[in-house]
Scaffold this motif. Structure first.
Motif, PDB file in Angstrom:
ATOM      1  N   PRO A   1       0.776  -1.171  -0.137  1.00 46.85           N
ATOM      2  CA  PRO A   1       0.169  -0.028  -0.072  1.00 46.85           C
ATOM      3  C   PRO A   1       0.998   1.438  -0.018  1.00 46.85           C
ATOM      4  N   GLN A   2       1.866   1.085   0.708  1.00 46.62           N
ATOM      5  CA  GLN A   2       2.797   2.339   0.598  1.00 46.62           C
ATOM      6  C   GLN A   2       3.425   2.780  -0.574  1.00 46.62           C
ATOM      7  N   GLU A   3       3.909   1.609  -0.984  1.00 44.21           N
ATOM      8  CA  GLU A   3       4.621   1.939  -2.488  1.00 44.21           C
ATOM      9  C   GLU A   3       3.392   2.382  -3.533  1.00 44.21           C
ATOM     10  N   ALA A   4       2.387   1.756  -3.471  1.00 41.60           N
ATOM     11  CA  ALA A   4       1.066   2.293  -4.332  1.00 41.60           C
ATOM     12  C   ALA A   4       0.958   3.651  -4.024  1.00 41.60           C
ATOM     13  N   ALA A   5       1.005   4.181  -2.917  1.00 41.46           N
ATOM     14  CA  ALA A   5       0.309   5.527  -2.525  1.00 41.46           C
ATOM     15  C   ALA A   5       1.793   6.401  -3.174  1.00 41.46           C
ATOM     16  N   ALA A   6       2.724   6.015  -3.054  1.00 40.14           N
ATOM     17  CA  ALA A   6       3.923   6.640  -3.314  1.00 40.14           C
ATOM     18  C   ALA A   6       3.984   6.806  -4.675  1.00 40.14           C
ATOM     19  N   LEU A   7       3.645   5.902  -5.610  1.00 43.20           N
ATOM     20  CA  LEU A   7       3.404   5.752  -7.100  1.00 43.20           C
ATOM     21  C   LEU A   7       2.421   6.755  -7.420  1.00 43.20           C
ATOM     22  N   VAL A   8       1.181   6.840  -7.196  1.00 47.98           N
ATOM     23  CA  VAL A   8       0.271   7.642  -7.358  1.00 47.98           C
ATOM     24  C   VAL A   8       0.916   9.132  -7.144  1.00 47.98           C
ATOM     25  N   VAL A   9       1.446   9.577  -6.066  1.00 45.83           N
ATOM     26  CA  VAL A   9       2.064  10.875  -5.823  1.00 45.83           C
ATOM     27  C   VAL A   9       3.082  11.082  -6.909  1.00 45.83           C
ATOM     28  N   ALA A  10       3.860  10.128  -7.192  1.00 46.40           N
ATOM     29  CA  ALA A  10       4.877  10.394  -8.368  1.00 46.40           C
ATOM     30  C   ALA A  10       4.241  10.752  -9.544  1.00 46.40           C
ATOM     31  N   GLN A  11       2.943  10.514  -9.892  1.00 49.65           N
ATOM     32  CA  GLN A  11       2.141  10.836 -11.249  1.00 49.65           C
ATOM     33  C   GLN A  11       1.555  12.025 -11.068  1.00 49.65           C
ATOM     34  N   LEU A  12       1.405  12.544 -10.012  1.00 48.80           N
ATOM     35  CA  LEU A  12       0.638  13.881  -9.912  1.00 48.80           C
ATOM     36  C   LEU A  12       1.464  15.000 -10.522  1.00 48.80           C
ATOM     37  N   THR A  13       0.824  15.771 -11.216  1.00 48.06           N
ATOM     38  CA  THR A  13       1.448  17.121 -11.644  1.00 48.06           C
ATOM     39  C   THR A  13       1.677  18.054 -10.870  1.00 48.06           C
ATOM     40  N   ASP A  14       2.452  19.061 -10.819  1.00 45.01           N
ATOM     41  CA  ASP A  14       2.785  20.016  -9.574  1.00 45.01           C
ATOM     42  C   ASP A  14       1.586  20.684  -9.374  1.00 45.01           C
ATOM     43  N   ASP A  15       0.570  21.003 -10.105  1.00 41.65           N
ATOM     44  CA  ASP A  15      -0.494  21.949  -9.993  1.00 41.65           C
ATOM     45  C   ASP A  15      -1.829  21.065  -9.686  1.00 41.65           C
ATOM     46  N   CYS A  16      -1.728  19.704  -9.309  1.00 38.07           N
ATOM     47  CA  CYS A  16      -2.600  18.921  -8.810  1.00 38.07           C
ATOM     48  C   CYS A  16      -2.858  19.192  -7.344  1.00 38.07           C
ATOM     49  N   GLY A  17      -4.121  19.581  -6.804  1.00 32.35           N
ATOM     50  CA  GLY A  17      -4.232  19.886  -5.412  1.00 32.35           C
ATOM     51  C   GLY A  17      -4.129  21.126  -4.811  1.00 32.35           C
ATOM     52  N   PRO A  18      -4.748  21.589  -3.896  1.00 32.95           N
ATOM     53  CA  PRO A  18      -5.556  20.835  -2.992  1.00 32.95           C
ATOM     54  C   PRO A  18      -7.063  20.783  -3.652  1.00 32.95           C
ATOM     55  N   ALA A  19      -7.760  19.764  -3.590  1.00 30.94           N
ATOM     56  CA  ALA A  19      -9.135  19.577  -4.203  1.00 30.94           C
ATOM     57  C   ALA A  19      -9.894  20.960  -3.871  1.00 30.94           C
TER      58      ALA A  19
END
Length: 123
Positions: free
Chosen positions: A92-110
């Motif tokens: 789960p930790q690796e999966a969460a880190a992979l999602v974070v790595a895919q986010l663009t700089d302008d992503c968030g907060p919602a």
């Protein structure tokens, strides 16, 4: 004291098992919540997956990777409209880190409201 945002209330409800909150895989929820960038996005656990959104009301952004799996093995899929597996057999930790790595700089907060943002500055 500041009032909780919709995103904060949603995460809290999921983490605390509030009766009206959606249920998800606890290990995946905890790993995602531990990542500050994911914690700033709107979470929706459903059907064995945890999706993340840039907004807080339907229709959802659906343009971010998401996690499916449990405490033993997770898969990260690309955004719903693109698809594809970005990683599998992950903790789960690796999966969460992979999602974070895919986010663009302008992503968030919602942001509050439906997708897309009314001023069209996102997306």
């Amino acid at each position: 004291m500041t009032e909780e945002t919709t995103v904060e209330k949603t995460w809290r409800g999921i983490l605390e098992g509030h009766p009206t909150a959606r249920r998800g895989e606890p290990a995946v929820i905890a790993a995602a919540y531990a990542e500050p960038r994911l914690r700033a996005l709107y979470p929706i656990p459903s059907h064995g997956a945890l999706t993340f959104h840039r907004n807080t009301q339907d229709p959802w952004s659906n343009d971010l990777p998401y996690i499916a799996g449990d405490e033993h093995s997770c898969i990260v899929y690309g955004p719903l409209h693109v698809g594809g597996v970005l990683g599998d057999s992950l903790t789960p930790q690796e999966a969460a880190a992979l999602v974070v790595a895919q986010l663009t700089d302008d992503c968030g907060p919602a942001f509050e409201g439906p997708w897309p943002r009314p001023d069209s500055s996102v997306g």
